[in-house]
Design a protein around this motif. Sequence first.
Motif, PDB file in Angstrom:
ATOM      1  N   TYR A 221    -118.859  79.716 -24.823  1.00 59.00           N
ATOM      2  CA  TYR A 221    -119.297  78.811 -25.894  1.00 59.00           C
ATOM      3  C   TYR A 221    -118.895  77.368 -25.587  1.00 59.00           C
ATOM      4  O   TYR A 221    -119.683  76.430 -25.803  1.00 59.00           O
ATOM      5  CB  TYR A 221    -118.677  79.271 -27.211  1.00 59.00           C
ATOM      6  CG  TYR A 221    -119.052  78.438 -28.420  1.00 59.00           C
ATOM      7  CD1 TYR A 221    -120.332  78.480 -28.955  1.00 59.00           C
ATOM      8  CD2 TYR A 221    -118.102  77.614 -29.032  1.00 59.00           C
ATOM      9  CE1 TYR A 221    -120.672  77.723 -30.069  1.00 59.00           C
ATOM     10  CE2 TYR A 221    -118.423  76.855 -30.143  1.00 59.00           C
ATOM     11  CZ  TYR A 221    -119.708  76.911 -30.659  1.00 59.00           C
ATOM     12  OH  TYR A 221    -120.032  76.159 -31.760  1.00 59.00           O
ATOM     13  N   ASP A 257    -117.798  85.957 -33.683  1.00 52.40           N
ATOM     14  CA  ASP A 257    -117.894  84.841 -34.620  1.00 52.40           C
ATOM     15  C   ASP A 257    -119.370  84.459 -34.797  1.00 52.40           C
ATOM     16  O   ASP A 257    -120.087  84.241 -33.812  1.00 52.40           O
ATOM     17  CB  ASP A 257    -117.108  83.654 -34.068  1.00 52.40           C
ATOM     18  CG  ASP A 257    -116.899  82.560 -35.105  1.00 52.40           C
ATOM     19  OD1 ASP A 257    -117.901  82.170 -35.757  1.00 52.40           O
ATOM     20  OD2 ASP A 257    -115.761  82.092 -35.260  1.00 52.40           O
ATOM     21  N   ARG A 259    -120.784  81.783 -35.416  1.00 54.88           N
ATOM     22  CA  ARG A 259    -121.212  80.474 -34.914  1.00 54.88           C
ATOM     23  C   ARG A 259    -121.856  80.581 -33.526  1.00 54.88           C
ATOM     24  O   ARG A 259    -122.642  79.697 -33.138  1.00 54.88           O
ATOM     25  CB  ARG A 259    -120.049  79.487 -34.889  1.00 54.88           C
ATOM     26  CG  ARG A 259    -119.030  79.669 -33.785  1.00 54.88           C
ATOM     27  CD  ARG A 259    -117.915  78.623 -33.950  1.00 54.88           C
ATOM     28  NE  ARG A 259    -117.025  78.540 -32.811  1.00 54.88           N
ATOM     29  CZ  ARG A 259    -116.031  79.375 -32.553  1.00 54.88           C
ATOM     30  NH1 ARG A 259    -115.797  80.391 -33.380  1.00 54.88           N
ATOM     31  NH2 ARG A 259    -115.272  79.209 -31.490  1.00 54.88           N
ATOM     32  N   TYR A 260    -121.574  81.657 -32.809  1.00 52.65           N
ATOM     33  CA  TYR A 260    -122.186  81.811 -31.489  1.00 52.65           C
ATOM     34  C   TYR A 260    -123.693  82.025 -31.583  1.00 52.65           C
ATOM     35  O   TYR A 260    -124.425  81.751 -30.631  1.00 52.65           O
ATOM     36  CB  TYR A 260    -121.551  82.984 -30.740  1.00 52.65           C
ATOM     37  CG  TYR A 260    -120.074  82.845 -30.490  1.00 52.65           C
ATOM     38  CD1 TYR A 260    -119.494  81.616 -30.175  1.00 52.65           C
ATOM     39  CD2 TYR A 260    -119.239  83.953 -30.569  1.00 52.65           C
ATOM     40  CE1 TYR A 260    -118.131  81.491 -29.956  1.00 52.65           C
ATOM     41  CE2 TYR A 260    -117.872  83.841 -30.342  1.00 52.65           C
ATOM     42  CZ  TYR A 260    -117.326  82.602 -30.035  1.00 52.65           C
ATOM     43  OH  TYR A 260    -115.982  82.487 -29.807  1.00 52.65           O
ATOM     44  N   ASP A 262    -125.766  80.341 -33.090  1.00 53.38           N
ATOM     45  CA  ASP A 262    -126.473  79.058 -33.105  1.00 53.38           C
ATOM     46  C   ASP A 262    -126.348  78.301 -31.801  1.00 53.38           C
ATOM     47  O   ASP A 262    -126.904  77.204 -31.673  1.00 53.38           O
ATOM     48  CB  ASP A 262    -125.940  78.198 -34.257  1.00 53.38           C
ATOM     49  CG  ASP A 262    -126.168  78.844 -35.619  1.00 53.38           C
ATOM     50  OD1 ASP A 262    -127.227  79.465 -35.803  1.00 53.38           O
ATOM     51  OD2 ASP A 262    -125.279  78.731 -36.487  1.00 53.38           O
TER      52      ASP A 262
END
Length: 386
Positions: A221, A257, A259-260, A262
């Motif tokens: 990431y 998580d 958020r990954y 996106d």
Amino acid sequence: MQKICFLFNHDQTHQIAHSLPIALQMAKSGVADVTLAVTSILVEAEIRRLSGAGLAGMKIVRLQTRSTVSQMLVRAFDSLVPARKLLVYRDNLDFFRQFDALVVSEKSSLILKSRYGLEDIKFIHTRHGAGDRAIGFNAQSAQFDLILVSGEKIRDRLVCDAGVPPEKIRVTGYAKFDIIVPEHKPLFAPSDRRTILYNPHPSPHLSSWFKFGANVLEQFYQSDRYNLIFAPHVMLFARRWTVTIDRLSIASAKKPDPRYNDAPHMLMDLGSPACTDMTYTNAADLYLGDVSSQVYEFLNRPRPCLFLDAHDTLWQGNPNYRHWTTGPVKTDASDVIGAVDAAFASQASYSDAQRAVLEASFSVTATPASVRAATAIIEYLDEAIG
């Protein structure tokens, strides 16, 4: 004409392509009366997706748990153990009795013989994957009447480790390679980044996910070097708890998580059909994993591999980890990006090992594996049953 049932009794779709091509070939050639038995809507949908027009003339039957007691047990325990998978056998004995042979890719169906006494049915095992894990070569394998294997490595270990008589085994190649993978849109926007596939296994005592996984994802990431496909074994997050029987262990797999999802350079797939139809193993430039047999599907076109050992394994010379000879093995989660760089740079030094495991794992001839397997089944049944 022999009546043959191909049984697909699993929560997920990862075993389908190991026997479906054989069923399709049999139906196409008209050499047997073929029925496909499924136990979930998900599995039936994937069979239809992979088969296309090949299903014409074949029957699909959806088996269910029928008794009130079975349904209660499924509700109580299926989130922890495969209760439905086992109970469906007891509730459908009359269905299974009508067949000359039952073709399966796993071993739970042997309960029909050992517990419910269906001795007149020939049990045929296609296996699933060409991997090295010890559980694939346990004594249960010897209970099958016929075993179809992808290559000499599998045959030799079944004889030596599982005590399977050689005459029960036929080397027929890897039927999954006969599947035509549906086309997908490009996985990432055009860029000069190479693509890494991270494919951890669900077994807590073997997987890299529980100890290293979150760290691995975070490093990709934060990095601008590579695209990452995160496509673990589809059973990693399938249940609230992961329980293994080859070495009793239990763990809860925490999902990544959100958020990954996106990140434009990360593809997070926890269980779509692309996880099991070779879309990702075909698309990646490097395989990052631990013990999943999908590494062999990746190596069918040799490319760099990197393995994560989260358990301080004494793996050298151990046939259960033969695939770890095909790339560097990393024993911690520090600087995974640097380890990927090094794996790309050292690929030439692993080319001989990759060639050797491929030759041992996959028998390749001018005849497709599914045709070889279908022929082996019919020849066996003609001799055994007449």
